[in-house]
Design a protein around this motif. Structure first.
Motif, PDB file in Angstrom:
ATOM      1  N   LYS A   8      25.133 -42.680   9.357  1.00 30.32           N
ATOM      2  CA  LYS A   8      26.610 -42.749   9.461  1.00 30.32           C
ATOM      3  C   LYS A   8      27.348 -43.874  10.162  1.00 30.32           C
ATOM      4  N   GLY A   9      26.682 -44.280  11.300  1.00 27.31           N
ATOM      5  CA  GLY A   9      27.073 -45.351  12.111  1.00 27.31           C
ATOM      6  C   GLY A   9      26.865 -46.704  11.317  1.00 27.31           C
ATOM      7  N   THR A  12      29.317 -47.035   8.516  1.00 21.48           N
ATOM      8  CA  THR A  12      30.524 -47.476   8.854  1.00 21.48           C
ATOM      9  C   THR A  12      30.610 -48.867   9.380  1.00 21.48           C
ATOM     10  N   ASN A  15      30.470 -51.099   6.020  1.00 18.53           N
ATOM     11  CA  ASN A  15      31.427 -50.660   5.203  1.00 18.53           C
ATOM     12  C   ASN A  15      30.694 -50.359   3.819  1.00 18.53           C
ATOM     13  N   GLU A  18      27.111 -43.859   2.552  1.00 14.04           N
ATOM     14  CA  GLU A  18      26.016 -43.223   3.638  1.00 14.04           C
ATOM     15  C   GLU A  18      24.707 -43.387   2.446  1.00 14.04           C
TER      16      GLU A  18
END
Length: 89
Positions: A8-9, A12, A15, A18
């Protein structure tokens, strides 16, 4: 942190989805594992270095019986943190 939180990190931060982030993370760890299997070192600037070290044969004791035994020689992967990572701590 587990793999889900890492995915997830990264997703994010870059961009991306997942699924693609997980594929990239898996590929990176596979490449590090493949290099270690060949005995090669992997250096990642500002993070650290993975290296393979030989552990010689040694004497030990069987914890259940206390009897002396020989522990076979083996290899292990060690990690040495780089200055950039140490500074974050």
């Amino acid at each position: 942190m587990n793999i889900g939180e890492l995915v997830k990190g990264v997703a994010t931060a870059t961009n991306t989805s997942e699924a693609s982030a997980k594929a990239v993370i898996t590929a990176v760890f596979d490449q590090i594992g493949n290099a270690a299997a060949k005995g090669a070192d992997v250096s990642i600037p500002a993070f650290g270095k993975f290296s393979v070290k030989d552990r010689p044969e040694r004497q030990g004791r069987n914890p259940a019986t206390g009897e002396a035994m020989t522990i076979a020689a083996s290899k292990k992967v060690s990690f040495t943190a780089a200055k950039g990572l140490k500074d974050k701590l």
